[in-house]
Enzyme design. Structure first.
Site, mmCIF file in Angstrom:
data_model
loop_
_atom_site.group_PDB
_atom_site.id
_atom_site.type_symbol
_atom_site.label_atom_id
_atom_site.label_comp_id
_atom_site.label_asym_id
_atom_site.label_seq_id
_atom_site.Cartn_x
_atom_site.Cartn_y
_atom_site.Cartn_z
ATOM 1 N N GLY A 255 -6.640 5.835 5.727
ATOM 2 C CA GLY A 255 -6.200 6.694 4.640
ATOM 3 C C GLY A 255 -6.608 8.146 4.866
ATOM 4 N N SER B 159 -6.895 -2.161 1.648
ATOM 5 C CA SER B 159 -7.181 -1.518 0.360
ATOM 6 C C SER B 159 -7.710 -2.509 -0.680
ATOM 7 C CB SER B 159 -5.933 -0.806 -0.182
ATOM 8 O OG SER B 159 -5.573 0.251 0.668
ATOM 9 N N GLU C 76 -13.865 -5.424 9.195
ATOM 10 C CA GLU C 76 -12.479 -5.227 9.631
ATOM 11 C C GLU C 76 -12.329 -3.831 10.201
ATOM 12 O OE1 GLU C 76 -9.781 -4.057 6.021
ATOM 13 O OE2 GLU C 76 -11.107 -5.663 5.342
ATOM 14 N N ASN D 289 -9.401 -0.574 10.485
ATOM 15 C CA ASN D 289 -8.168 0.017 9.968
ATOM 16 C C ASN D 289 -7.650 0.982 11.034
ATOM 17 O OD1 ASN D 289 -6.314 1.738 8.587
ATOM 18 N ND2 ASN D 289 -7.253 1.179 6.642
ATOM 19 N N ARG E 262 -10.993 3.154 11.648
ATOM 20 C CA ARG E 262 -12.174 3.129 10.771
ATOM 21 C C ARG E 262 -12.657 1.691 10.648
ATOM 22 N NH1 ARG E 262 -10.416 3.431 5.782
ATOM 23 N NH2 ARG E 262 -11.358 1.406 5.314
ATOM 24 N N TYR F 138 -9.594 4.520 -4.822
ATOM 25 C CA TYR F 138 -8.555 5.536 -4.872
ATOM 26 C C TYR F 138 -8.418 6.278 -6.208
ATOM 27 C CZ TYR F 138 -7.116 3.161 -0.627
ATOM 28 O OH TYR F 138 -7.091 2.602 0.626
ATOM 29 N N GLU G 180 0.820 -1.217 0.000
ATOM 30 C CA GLU G 180 0.000 0.000 0.000
ATOM 31 C C GLU G 180 0.854 1.268 0.000
ATOM 32 O OE1 GLU G 180 -3.698 -0.253 2.486
ATOM 33 O OE2 GLU G 180 -2.691 -2.009 3.289
ATOM 34 N N ASP H 259 -15.290 -1.084 8.981
ATOM 35 C CA ASP H 259 -16.143 -1.346 7.822
ATOM 36 C C ASP H 259 -17.285 -2.273 8.221
ATOM 37 O OD1 ASP H 259 -14.466 0.218 6.282
ATOM 38 O OD2 ASP H 259 -13.242 -1.464 5.638
#
Length: 325
Positions: free
Chosen positions: A286, A155, A280, A282, A264, A225, A27, A266
């Site tokens: 990002g 990602s 999951e 994070n 964050r 992205y 990433e 999901d």
């Protein structure tokens, strides 16, 4: 939602801040985008901030640079998996986000799901797949479609939505290009949400929920992205009780792993019964112009500049430092 209240932060009080970005994970390119935006936002506000790419410099050089805290904008392995956090602990340099253990566990989707399941936090049914394993019974145990992905990447790298049994072998091969095993997961049919948790003045807050609407429901690397075709609805157009439930689950998930600073989570909504399932977390989200944490912060009345100050101000050492006389 009304604006979140937070105490003013004096940029000078942060000392010299190193923004760690780039790195050596798959990433890297996303990290370069996140880190450059964070660096610019800090410098615009008068913070003594410098760029630092661990791919080209040893972390011990942070001391030579007079760095007092590190803002971690590294994504993936060797950035949000506890390794950099451990090195910074040894160097005695305060850093943003979760500590060593929480970072390592959160990076491992298998361990994360086991902890959530033990805490009663709903997450899709799954199986771990090893190289050479016969996975022909997956459609029977998990149904179709299903998801196969590497358990230590983000990602959506190496992820495949399997719609027929004949795709399982190729999906496993792709996932294991990134990892030493693969995670097969029940596919939850319905809207995709994400919830940011941000620690503000010592308290964890769940920011407004975002609903993600990607073309054909395919929220892959390109639609995350590179493309502008994906729609982001913030706050998500959900019933109030579902919004509250998603935020409560996100906070519970964050705390169950011992996370700190920010993260964050999901979430999927199962269309047929409106049940929520967590995918999951994070722990180094990002921060690009396509990223979701800044979007949720804006909806809560927090600008990008204020957000990076809040995160940087929360930097700390998670382990007790023992002086040696």
């Amino acid at each position: 939602m009304s604006s979140v209240k937070f105490s003013p932060i004096d940029p000078a009080s942060l000392g010299r801040v190193a923004v760690l970005f780039g790195g050596v994970s798959a990433e890297r390119e996303v990290s370069l985008k996140s880190g450059s935006m964070i660096l610019a936002a800090l410098q615009r506000q008068g913070v003594d901030a410098i760029a630092f790419d661990p791919a080209s410099r040893g972390l011990h050089e942070l001391r030579d640079e007079g760095v007092t805290r590190a803002m971690i904008a590294l994504h993936g392995r060797f950035g949000e998996d506890g390794t950099v956090q451990g090195a910074l602990e040894l160097l005695g340099i305060a850093y943003t986000g979760s500590g060593v253990t929480a970072s390592a566990v959160a990076m491992d989707k298998i361990l994360t799901k086991r902890i959530w399941a033990s805490e009663g936090i709903p997450t899709p049914a799954s199986r771990v797949l090893r190289p050479g394993q016969d996975a022909s019974d997956l459609p029977r145990s998990l149904g179709l479609p299903l998801i196969i992905k590497p358990p230590h990447e983000g990602s959506t790298l190496g992820l495949t939505k399997v719609t027929e049994a004949g795709q399982i072998g190729a999906a496993m091969t792709l996932a294991m290009r990134f990892d030493d095993c693969a995670l097969a997961e029940e596919f939850i049919e319905g809207p995709e949400l994400t919830v940011t948790v941000l620690e503000i003045d010592g308290r964890a807050e769940a920011l407004p929920v975002i609903e993600i609407r990607a073309p054909q429901g395919n929220y892959d690397f390109e639609h995350k992205y590179l493309s502008d075709a994906t729609e982001y609805l913030c706050p998500a157009p959900l019933p109030a009780e579902m919004t509250a439930r998603a935020q409560q689950l996100a906070l519970a998930a964050f705390k169950s792993l011992g996370c700190r600073g920010w993260g964050r989570i999901d979430v999927m909504v199962r269309r047929r019964d409106q049940a929520l399932f967590l995918l999951e977390i994070n722990t180094a989200p990002g921060m690009t112009d396509h990223s979701l944490v800044p979007m949720a912060a804006r909806a809560a009345g927090i600008s990008y500049e204020q957000l990076v100050l809040i995160v940087a101000a929360g930097a700390s050492l998670k382990s007790k430092q023992v002086s040696r006389s």
